[in-house]
Design a protein around this motif. Structure first.
Motif, PDB file in Angstrom:
ATOM      1  N   ASP A   7       0.349   4.156  -2.807  1.00  0.00           N
ATOM      2  CA  ASP A   7       0.160   5.569  -2.461  1.00  0.00           C
ATOM      3  C   ASP A   7       1.325   6.418  -2.954  1.00  0.00           C
ATOM      4  O   ASP A   7       1.148   7.566  -3.373  1.00  0.00           O
ATOM      5  CB  ASP A   7      -0.017   5.717  -0.949  1.00  0.00           C
ATOM      6  CG  ASP A   7      -1.330   5.127  -0.456  1.00  0.00           C
ATOM      7  OD1 ASP A   7      -2.214   4.854  -1.296  1.00  0.00           O
ATOM      8  OD2 ASP A   7      -1.479   4.922   0.761  1.00  0.00           O
ATOM      9  N   GLY A   8       2.529   5.847  -2.897  1.00  0.00           N
ATOM     10  CA  GLY A   8       3.682   6.575  -3.412  1.00  0.00           C
ATOM     11  C   GLY A   8       3.620   6.759  -4.916  1.00  0.00           C
ATOM     12  O   GLY A   8       3.985   7.806  -5.444  1.00  0.00           O
ATOM     13  N   LEU A   9       3.152   5.731  -5.628  1.00  0.00           N
ATOM     14  CA  LEU A   9       3.030   5.822  -7.084  1.00  0.00           C
ATOM     15  C   LEU A   9       2.042   6.915  -7.474  1.00  0.00           C
ATOM     16  O   LEU A   9       2.296   7.694  -8.412  1.00  0.00           O
ATOM     17  CB  LEU A   9       2.586   4.475  -7.650  1.00  0.00           C
ATOM     18  CG  LEU A   9       2.383   4.408  -9.163  1.00  0.00           C
ATOM     19  CD1 LEU A   9       3.697   4.680  -9.895  1.00  0.00           C
ATOM     20  CD2 LEU A   9       1.812   3.051  -9.569  1.00  0.00           C
ATOM     21  N   LEU A  10       0.926   6.992  -6.773  1.00  0.00           N
ATOM     22  CA  LEU A  10      -0.054   8.043  -7.059  1.00  0.00           C
ATOM     23  C   LEU A  10       0.560   9.425  -6.838  1.00  0.00           C
ATOM     24  O   LEU A  10       0.399  10.328  -7.669  1.00  0.00           O
ATOM     25  CB  LEU A  10      -1.290   7.865  -6.177  1.00  0.00           C
ATOM     26  CG  LEU A  10      -2.381   8.921  -6.320  1.00  0.00           C
ATOM     27  CD1 LEU A  10      -2.945   8.934  -7.738  1.00  0.00           C
ATOM     28  CD2 LEU A  10      -3.500   8.681  -5.307  1.00  0.00           C
ATOM     29  N   GLU A  11       1.282   9.582  -5.736  1.00  0.00           N
ATOM     30  CA  GLU A  11       1.870  10.887  -5.426  1.00  0.00           C
ATOM     31  C   GLU A  11       2.941  11.279  -6.432  1.00  0.00           C
ATOM     32  O   GLU A  11       2.976  12.417  -6.904  1.00  0.00           O
ATOM     33  CB  GLU A  11       2.451  10.876  -4.009  1.00  0.00           C
ATOM     34  CG  GLU A  11       2.931  12.236  -3.552  1.00  0.00           C
ATOM     35  CD  GLU A  11       3.194  12.300  -2.062  1.00  0.00           C
ATOM     36  OE1 GLU A  11       4.128  13.037  -1.658  1.00  0.00           O
ATOM     37  OE2 GLU A  11       2.471  11.639  -1.281  1.00  0.00           O
ATOM     38  N   VAL A  12       3.813  10.344  -6.774  1.00  0.00           N
ATOM     39  CA  VAL A  12       4.867  10.690  -7.719  1.00  0.00           C
ATOM     40  C   VAL A  12       4.288  10.888  -9.121  1.00  0.00           C
ATOM     41  O   VAL A  12       4.812  11.674  -9.921  1.00  0.00           O
ATOM     42  CB  VAL A  12       5.982   9.619  -7.712  1.00  0.00           C
ATOM     43  CG1 VAL A  12       5.594   8.359  -8.480  1.00  0.00           C
ATOM     44  CG2 VAL A  12       7.279  10.201  -8.268  1.00  0.00           C
ATOM     45  N   GLY A  13       3.165  10.233  -9.413  1.00  0.00           N
ATOM     46  CA  GLY A  13       2.486  10.467 -10.681  1.00  0.00           C
ATOM     47  C   GLY A  13       1.952  11.887 -10.788  1.00  0.00           C
ATOM     48  O   GLY A  13       1.962  12.486 -11.870  1.00  0.00           O
ATOM     49  N   GLN A  21       8.230   4.025   4.719  1.00  0.00           N
ATOM     50  CA  GLN A  21       9.498   3.963   4.001  1.00  0.00           C
ATOM     51  C   GLN A  21       9.297   3.489   2.558  1.00  0.00           C
ATOM     52  O   GLN A  21       9.978   3.961   1.643  1.00  0.00           O
ATOM     53  CB  GLN A  21      10.490   3.065   4.730  1.00  0.00           C
ATOM     54  CG  GLN A  21      11.908   3.198   4.197  1.00  0.00           C
ATOM     55  CD  GLN A  21      12.921   2.554   5.108  1.00  0.00           C
ATOM     56  OE1 GLN A  21      13.056   1.336   5.097  1.00  0.00           O
ATOM     57  NE2 GLN A  21      13.637   3.354   5.889  1.00  0.00           N
ATOM     58  N   THR A  22       8.345   2.589   2.352  1.00  0.00           N
ATOM     59  CA  THR A  22       8.053   2.138   0.992  1.00  0.00           C
ATOM     60  C   THR A  22       7.478   3.272   0.151  1.00  0.00           C
ATOM     61  O   THR A  22       7.850   3.448  -1.019  1.00  0.00           O
ATOM     62  CB  THR A  22       7.086   0.951   1.011  1.00  0.00           C
ATOM     63  OG1 THR A  22       7.602  -0.072   1.866  1.00  0.00           O
ATOM     64  CG2 THR A  22       6.883   0.378  -0.384  1.00  0.00           C
ATOM     65  N   LYS A  23       6.592   4.038   0.739  1.00  0.00           N
ATOM     66  CA  LYS A  23       6.030   5.191   0.016  1.00  0.00           C
ATOM     67  C   LYS A  23       7.131   6.184  -0.337  1.00  0.00           C
ATOM     68  O   LYS A  23       7.214   6.658  -1.492  1.00  0.00           O
ATOM     69  CB  LYS A  23       4.956   5.871   0.869  1.00  0.00           C
ATOM     70  CG  LYS A  23       4.310   7.073   0.188  1.00  0.00           C
ATOM     71  CD  LYS A  23       3.230   7.699   1.067  1.00  0.00           C
ATOM     72  CE  LYS A  23       2.619   8.917   0.374  1.00  0.00           C
ATOM     73  NZ  LYS A  23       1.573   9.561   1.222  1.00  0.00           N
ATOM     74  N   ALA A  24       8.000   6.486   0.622  1.00  0.00           N
ATOM     75  CA  ALA A  24       9.086   7.438   0.383  1.00  0.00           C
ATOM     76  C   ALA A  24      10.040   6.922  -0.693  1.00  0.00           C
ATOM     77  O   ALA A  24      10.514   7.679  -1.551  1.00  0.00           O
ATOM     78  CB  ALA A  24       9.834   7.708   1.683  1.00  0.00           C
ATOM     79  N   ALA A  25      10.324   5.617  -0.664  1.00  0.00           N
ATOM     80  CA  ALA A  25      11.226   5.038  -1.657  1.00  0.00           C
ATOM     81  C   ALA A  25      10.612   5.088  -3.049  1.00  0.00           C
ATOM     82  O   ALA A  25      11.297   5.381  -4.039  1.00  0.00           O
ATOM     83  CB  ALA A  25      11.558   3.596  -1.287  1.00  0.00           C
ATOM     84  N   SER A  36       0.833  -1.209   0.000  1.00  0.00           N
ATOM     85  CA  SER A  36       0.000   0.000   0.000  1.00  0.00           C
ATOM     86  C   SER A  36       0.863   1.252   0.000  1.00  0.00           C
ATOM     87  O   SER A  36       0.487   2.284  -0.565  1.00  0.00           O
ATOM     88  CB  SER A  36      -0.932   0.001   1.207  1.00  0.00           C
ATOM     89  OG  SER A  36      -1.964  -0.956   1.045  1.00  0.00           O
ATOM     90  N   GLY A  37       2.043   1.171   0.633  1.00  0.00           N
ATOM     91  CA  GLY A  37       2.987   2.283   0.555  1.00  0.00           C
ATOM     92  C   GLY A  37       3.427   2.527  -0.877  1.00  0.00           C
ATOM     93  O   GLY A  37       3.563   3.671  -1.323  1.00  0.00           O
TER      94      GLY A  37
END
Length: 319
Positions: A18-24, A149-153, A14-15
């Motif tokens: 959510d990270g993919l959506l944000e960086v997109g 940390q997964t989201k940040a990475a 899930s990190g």
């Protein structure tokens, strides 16, 4: 022992989602590709918001890697998504020839890694992927420890030019790292300073290492605990500095003991400062079906296994 607490558990996949959506939202060149596992990879929100930048490839993982490699030529930053087994073992030739060899800017994002995939069993529980990917020239290998940390990475790797293997998992695990952290590729994170031994942990085993540190502290043993989220490039400076102080090592990972973090640590020590080292990892075997907790117990990946390994390492040092 520094105190770590958590209020929520969440899966690291899930990190990634959510990270993919944000960086997109931040970078219009980011595109998503998925091999028929949108729900499992948590890529649905990205697909919904950016349908023109999302490609459902179907159960054709090798084709997905070829498409991703081609997209980089036009300046896109493709994030591929499928299970870790299919992200590596099934498509190793395509990654080697089309992505790593020419250092294409593809982000290979792999969920359901390790034993904690659980009931799906040995055919899906890949335990060799870190070794396979770190042996490829030009490849960066990242294995974060919790949701934050997964989201940040996931966000950070968009700014890195080159192929990346990002490994994460299925089970809900404690969230204990900061939500606003800055993720630095290749930079280990000191979690607890100690003097008696160094524990280097990665992925889901980082929280287990923290629990082990508390048990060891109650026994009068001071453990230095370091989160190695980037396995390649390894933060060799942090490893050697810690071992110079403590004199012995435990490496902890949800991976085969052959070819993973432990071997990277051992290689760094052998070329500079040899020290007693104990491995907490799967002992060169396949997994099996079971709940994540049952499998972690059976295959020796619990906090108690880290404690036992720590005591063995200290005994060898003292001898």
């Amino acid at each position: 022992m520094k105190e770590y607490t958590y209020t929520e558990k969440k899966d690291t996949r899930s990190g990634f989602g959510d990270g993919l959506l944000e960086v997109g939202r931040q970078n219009p060149n980011v595109v998503g590709l998925c091999a028929d596992l949108i729900g499992s990879l948590k890529m649905g929100a990205f697909q919904k918001e950016f349908p023109e930048r999302f490609f459902q490839v179907g159960i054709a993982e090798a084709n997905m890697m070829g498409l991703a490699a081609g997209m980089t030529i036009g300046g896109k930053i493709p994030y591929t998504g499928t299970f870790a087994n299919f992200s590596t073992g099934r498509v190793y030739d395509q990654i080697r020839q089309s992505i790593a060899y020419s250092s294409k800017n593809v982000k290979i994002c792999a969920s359901h890694a390790g034993l904690t995939l659980g009931e799906d069993g040995a055919t899906h529980q890949i335990l060799e992927d870190i070794g396979m990917m770190k042996m490829l020239p030009h490849m960066t290998v990242i294995n974060p420890c919790d949701y934050n940390q997964t989201k940040a990475a996931t966000i950070a790797i968009a700014d890195y030019d080159g192929p990346v293997y990002l490994r994460f998992g299925r089970p809900s695990v404690p969230i204990f790292t900061p939500a606003d952290q800055k993720f630095e590729i290749g930079k280990a994170v000191m979690l607890n300073e100690g003097t008696d031994l160094s524990i280097f942990a990665t992925g889901h085993l980082v929280w287990k290492a923290i629990l082990a540190g508390k048990i060891l502290a109650d026994k009068g043993i001071s453990a230095e605990i370091i989160n190695i989220h980037t396995i390649k490039p390894l933060d060799t400076e942090a490893v050697l500095a810690s071992v110079a102080k403590t004199g012995c090592v435990v490496s902890a990972e949800e991976h085969n003991r052959i070819g993973g973090l432990g071997d990277s640590i051992a290689q760094a020590l052998a070329s500079s400062k040899p020290a007693p080292q104990e491995y907490v990892a799967v002992n060169d075997s396949f997994g099996e079906s079971g709940t994540p907790d049952e499998l972690m117990e059976k295959y020796g990946l619990t906090e108690n296994d880290i404690v036992a390994a720590a005591e063995r390492a200290i005994s060898r040092k003292n001898a």
